[in-house]
Each structure stands twice: as C-alpha cells, then as structure tokens.
Enzyme design. Structure first.
Site, PDB file in Angstrom:
ATOM      1  N   GLU A 353       0.807  -1.228   0.000  1.00 30.60           N
ATOM      2  CA  GLU A 353       0.000   0.000   0.000  1.00 30.60           C
ATOM      3  C   GLU A 353       0.838   1.275   0.000  1.00 30.60           C
ATOM      4  O   GLU A 353       0.537   2.215   0.738  1.00 30.60           O
ATOM      5  CB  GLU A 353      -0.921   0.005   1.237  1.00 30.60           C
ATOM      6  CG  GLU A 353      -1.918  -1.114   1.234  1.00 30.60           C
ATOM      7  CD  GLU A 353      -2.761  -1.179   2.503  1.00 30.60           C
ATOM      8  OE1 GLU A 353      -3.941  -1.496   2.384  1.00 30.60           O
ATOM      9  OE2 GLU A 353      -2.230  -0.934   3.600  1.00 30.60           O
TER      10      GLU A 353
HETATM   11  C1  TNX Z   1      -4.395  -3.937   4.613  1.00 33.39           C
HETATM   12  S1  TNX Z   1      -2.692  -6.249   4.195  1.00 33.39           S
HETATM   13  C2  TNX Z   1      -3.126  -3.727   5.084  1.00 33.39           C
HETATM   14  C3  TNX Z   1      -2.950  -3.335   6.492  1.00 33.39           C
HETATM   15  C4  TNX Z   1      -4.251  -3.141   7.201  1.00 33.39           C
HETATM   16  C5  TNX Z   1      -5.210  -4.218   6.795  1.00 33.39           C
HETATM   17  C6  TNX Z   1      -6.501  -4.168   7.521  1.00 33.39           C
HETATM   18  C7  TNX Z   1      -1.681  -5.238   4.026  1.00 33.39           C
HETATM   19  C8  TNX Z   1      -0.462  -5.744   3.474  1.00 33.39           C
HETATM   20  N1  TNX Z   1      -1.991  -3.999   4.375  1.00 33.39           N
HETATM   21  O1  TNX Z   1      -2.168  -2.168   6.555  1.00 33.39           O
HETATM   22  O2  TNX Z   1      -4.020  -3.170   8.565  1.00 33.39           O
HETATM   23  O3  TNX Z   1      -5.440  -4.114   5.428  1.00 33.39           O
HETATM   24  O4  TNX Z   1      -7.305  -5.248   7.194  1.00 33.39           O
END
Ligand code: TNX
Length: 539
Positions: A353
């Site tokens: 992300e």
């Molecule tokens: C996505 S999964 C994220 C996390 C969040 C999560 C909450 C991922 C690699 N990144 O930063 O905590 O969703 O479900």
C-alpha cells in the site's frame, strides 16, 4: 430444598442421565478424538493407556529433546497434579512415555512424527525434535479436555490406543500479529505463541512498525520508540519491545518450534518514523480523520519537519523519499540492528500500500532493500506489490491482495506465502453484527475461512510455488487479549488445518463437527472464541 415422593420419580431419569453423561467414557478410538489439525492417518486398537502419577517420560535424543520432555511434563502437571519425571534412556522402556529422535524413522518429512499408544507405552518418534513437539500436541488432544484446565482436576487420564502417522502438507504454517496499530505485551505475544503452537503453527510474523507506532527499540535511532512508539490507534499509550524483550520472545517461540519473522513496513506505512525524525520526512501529509491523502508535498530538504503522530486508521498516505539518502541510512541501520538479534533466516520489508510513493521510486526502494537485506544475510519477504520490482527466486512474496502480482512473482521465480485477505485475514469481521474487525475485504464466517485450498486458490499457480499459509491479524480494532482471541478463534485452528492436513479428505461438514467437539478444549484453555452459529458446539 426437599423433594416429595412424586418429584423423586420425575427426577429419577434426569439423575440417571446426568450420571451417565458426566461419566461418558472416553471414546476408545483415537480417530473419534476430534483432532485439529486432522492427522494423515489414524488407526485404533480399541483399548486405553492411563496416565498415572508414577508415569515416567523417557527421552532418547539431544538436550533440546530434554526441554521438550520437560515441556510435556509441565503441560500435564497442572490439571493432573502429577510431577512426571523426565529421564534419559537408550532403550524403549516397557511402560511410560517414550520420546525418540530417530533419523531412520521412515517418515521422510522432517516435521512428521509417529505416535503409537499401547496399554502400557506411549511412543513418539520423529527425525526432529519439532516432530516430537507436534506429536505431543496431538497427545494433548487425545486426553480429556480437562487436561487443559488451569487447576487440579479429578478425572481419569485415559488415552485411546492406536497409531497416528502424521506430517504437514506445507512447511509454512503461520500467523501474523500487528503490534503496531495497538501494542501487545511480551506476555500477550507469548500466550498467542502458545495457542498457535497447539495447532502446529510454526511461523509468527510480527508487524513491528506502522503509521501509528514503532514497536521495536533501534539503538542508533532511539526516538523511533520513545516518541514514535508513544501512542496507538485511538490515542492510547502505545508501547514497544526493548531489544532484550524481543530476544526473549524469540527464545520463547523457539521452545514452541516457532520462527519469528520481524517486519518493518517500508517505504509506506512509515509515519511513526517520520514523526520521530524530521530529516526522514520528505513532505508526507498526515490525513485528517477519515480522509486519505496519498499526496506528498515537495521535500523541504534540510528544513524538513517531523510529522504529527497519527492515531487514525487510514492507509497509503505516508512514504520515505528516494531522493533522500538518509532514507537508506535509516533503513540500513534498522535492518542491521534487527537482523543481528534475529536468529531466523527471514526479514520482512513490508512493501504494501505505498500509494504515496511514485511507482518508479517504489521499484528503486524495493531493489535497494533487496541488497540491504542480503548484506545482512537474511531472506527478504515482502507483500505482493514487490512483484513489480526486480525480485527473483531468493525472495519470498506474501500474497494478500492481487492475483496478478502473485502470478508476476511466481513468473520471476519467487515462492508464495498465501494470505488472501478475502479468506485468510483474521481481522475481517465474522458477519455484519460483529463488533470487532473490519470488512473491506469480506465478512469471513468460520465456514468461509475453512472452505478453500492453497493449491487451487489462484488457478494458474500450483502447489510447488506455494510455501504455505499465513493468517494475518491486523489490530486496528483490537487492543487486548480477549479481543485478539475472539477474532483469531476459532478461525486459526482451521487455517492451521489448511496448512497441515491433506487437501483430500478435508471438508466443512466433517470439520464443523470436529470443531464443535474441540470447543471444550478451547474453553478449558480459557480462549475467548467466537461461538459461530454454523458450528454445532458441544457444551
Ligand atoms: C491492509 S494487508 C493492510 C494493512 C491493514 C489491513 C486491515 C496489508 C499488506 N496492508 O495495513 O491493517 O489491510 O485489514
């Protein structure tokens, strides 16, 4: 209270029934013992072994096996009140419990074990101590559930006779705990390790940094924890592990045959560091509550100011800057210090992300992180977005979101850890009435969590590219052990089974009955699990 004659007559069948059900005999077939994860093969000889105060544990193997023997003795001591002695012996004894590391054991899987129970002798053999440890977990589930109670129990400790031959389908059976959004103490992490190891899980990935908190001491950058670790989602007090505490967790995990994987999330999810050191901040804008701003202002160079600490739950707005050489000095120091105190072979660089990082910068970052991790003699792991960079067979990709990225990773020779959010995220709510959890990926009821296979989840990727499973527990909505357990259980045992047990022969209709009966063991352990209506719980 006094009963008249007629009420005695009415009560009579009730009394008889309750006497019968209290003393319901232990099924004399190990296959009916509701084992989770389900073993590869179980055969019964229809009798029973009784654990007594004078039962001895004999060990034939290394000093590590001695500590496995002590662990077994300790596990059984509270509920039975027995102080089972642990002795070394080269020969199989005539009676007692015999643990033997046997390299000639015809079980070719290093984590496999054979557990045979006769009326006098329990024998667990494996090529490794880990295999013996897994045999012990199975043995715990062959005893009545009272064995897991926290106080002395008055019952007969019968174990059905027979033979179990067992080994895991996948070598990677993990869970992840996010200690960044909310901090969890050393004691909490140890309890989670204990509970996970009961289901033969062998990987505990710790998400040690994020926008809301930096949770591991870095001696060359002390503000990371003193300032960056001082709060949490919702504005709570935060916390962090000293390096000593982190080492203590690793040592504890090792006694449960669990490898700790440290993750420092880079180059996004980095606000706690940007708030601790102004020179790292190249224009990240901390969002107002409820808003996401993946827009980065120009870098102010030496006039950079630290960002504000962040206690919301938005993602994808913070980033390190590739133009700043200090970003790499910082990363090198962090990876070096953590690698030096991590005996396990892996280092997780996050990589997810990074919406505030330009794509070409993101690729530069990942390629440079690859060199830094390699220089510290670790194997790099990253979330599936890293497939866009120059990854290869020396790097492990953790699939969570994009099948396209997972396919790209495999094409580049990388092996996959499977954590698809729609199936394997422990932080997804069970249904729309659940108070805890998020639901951006899906609602994941206990059946949905169980009904999938690693080897068929992405059609184009076969099992030879898959290391195994990891179920991540993100902690935006949980801040204590009860809440943690409510989200993790009873889904975690199902994930453990997906990683351990053969795909053929697994099915929800059979599993839900086994899980329903196994609930007694979770209750005895004091686990605050979600009592899904889809499971026929036995009270
Ligand atoms: C996505 S999964 C994220 C996390 C969040 C999560 C909450 C991922 C690699 N990144 O930063 O905590 O969703 O479900």
């Amino acid at each position: 209270m006094r009963f008249g004659k007629t009420s005695i007559i009415y009560l009579f069948p009730v009394i008889i029934l309750s006497i019968i059900s209290c003393n319901a005999p232990t099924p004399l077939d190990p296959a009916q013992k509701n084992l989770i994860p389900k073993p590869v093969s179980v055969s019964s000889t229809g009798k029973s072994f009784t654990l007594k105060a004078d039962t001895k544990i004999y060990i034939n193997g290394s000093t590590m096996l001695k500590s496995v023997g002590d662990y077994l003795s300790e596990k059984f001591s509270t509920a039975t009140g027995f102080d089972l002695l642990v002795e070394s012996g080269d020969q199989a004894p005539a009676s007692g419990i015999y643990l033997i590391v046997d390299s000639t054991s015809n079980n070719h899987n290093p984590e496999g074990y054979e557990l045979s129970v006769s009326e006098d002798l329990i024998k667990i053999s494996s090529p490794t101590e880990a295999g013996i440890f897994y045999g012990i977990q199975t043995l715990r589930q062959l005893l009545p559930p009272e064995i897991e109670m926290p106080g002395l129990q008055n019952t007969e400790w019968k174990i059905p006779t027979g033979t179990i031959v067992d080994y895991p389908a996948y070598a990677w059976r993990g869970t992840m705990l996010d200690v960044a959004r909310h901090f969890f103490s050393v004691e909490d992490v140890k309890r989670y390790i204990d509970l996970a190891s009961y289901y033969k899980i062998n990987i505990m990935h710790l998400h040690l940094s994020d926008d809301q908190g930096w949770r591991i001491e870095i001696k060359s950058w002390p503000n990371l924890t003193t300032h960056g670790g001082s709060t949490a989602v919702g504005g709570g007090k935060g916390g962090f592990f000293t390096q000593e505490q982190y080492i203590n967790i690793i040592e504890y995990a090792k006694t449960r045959f669990i490898t700790i994987i440290p993750e420092i999330d880079l180059p996004g999810h980095i606000n706690a560091a940007l708030a601790s050191y102004g020179e790292l901040n190249g224009g990240t804008i901390v969002p107002e509550e409820g808003k996401v701003t993946p827009v980065v202002a120009p870098d102010l160079g030496s006039k950079s100011r630290p960002t504000k600490l962040y206690t919301g739950i938005a993602v994808g707005w913070s980033t390190l800057r590739v133009e700043k050489e200090v970003s790499f000095r910082f990363t090198e120091d962090v990876i070096r210090e953590i690698s030096a105190i991590t005996p396990g072979p892996y280092f997780h660089i996050g990589g997810d992300e990074a919406a505030a990082t330009k794509k070409e910068d993101y690729i530069t970052f990942i390629n440079r992180f690859k060199g830094i991790v390699k220089n510290n003699n670790k194997i790099m792991i990253g979330w599936d977005e890293i497939a866009q960079a120059a990854i290869d067979s020396s790097i492990i990709t953790q699939h969570w979101s994009s099948a396209k990225h997972a396919e790209m990773a495999v094409e580049k020779g990388s092996k996959l850890i499977m954590s698809p959010a729609k199936k394997a995220y422990l932080d997804m709510s069970y249904d729309s009435t659940s108070k805890l959890g998020l639901h951006w990926a899906a609602y994941i009821e206990v059946d949905s969590a169980y009904k999938w296979n690693l080897s068929t989840h992405i059609k184009s990727i076969d099992r030879f590219s898959i290391l195994g499973i990891e179920a991540p527990l993100w902690s935006e909505t949980i801040s204590n052990m009860d809440e943690l357990e409510y989200l993790a259980f009873p889904r975690l045992p199902g994930y453990a089974e997906i990683g351990w047990s053969p795909e053929t022969g697994r099915g929800w209709d059979e599993y839900k009955v086994r899980l329903g009966n196994h609930g007694q063991y979770m209750r005895a352990m004091g686990i605050d699990f979600y009592r899904s209506k889809l499971v026929p719980w036995r009270d």
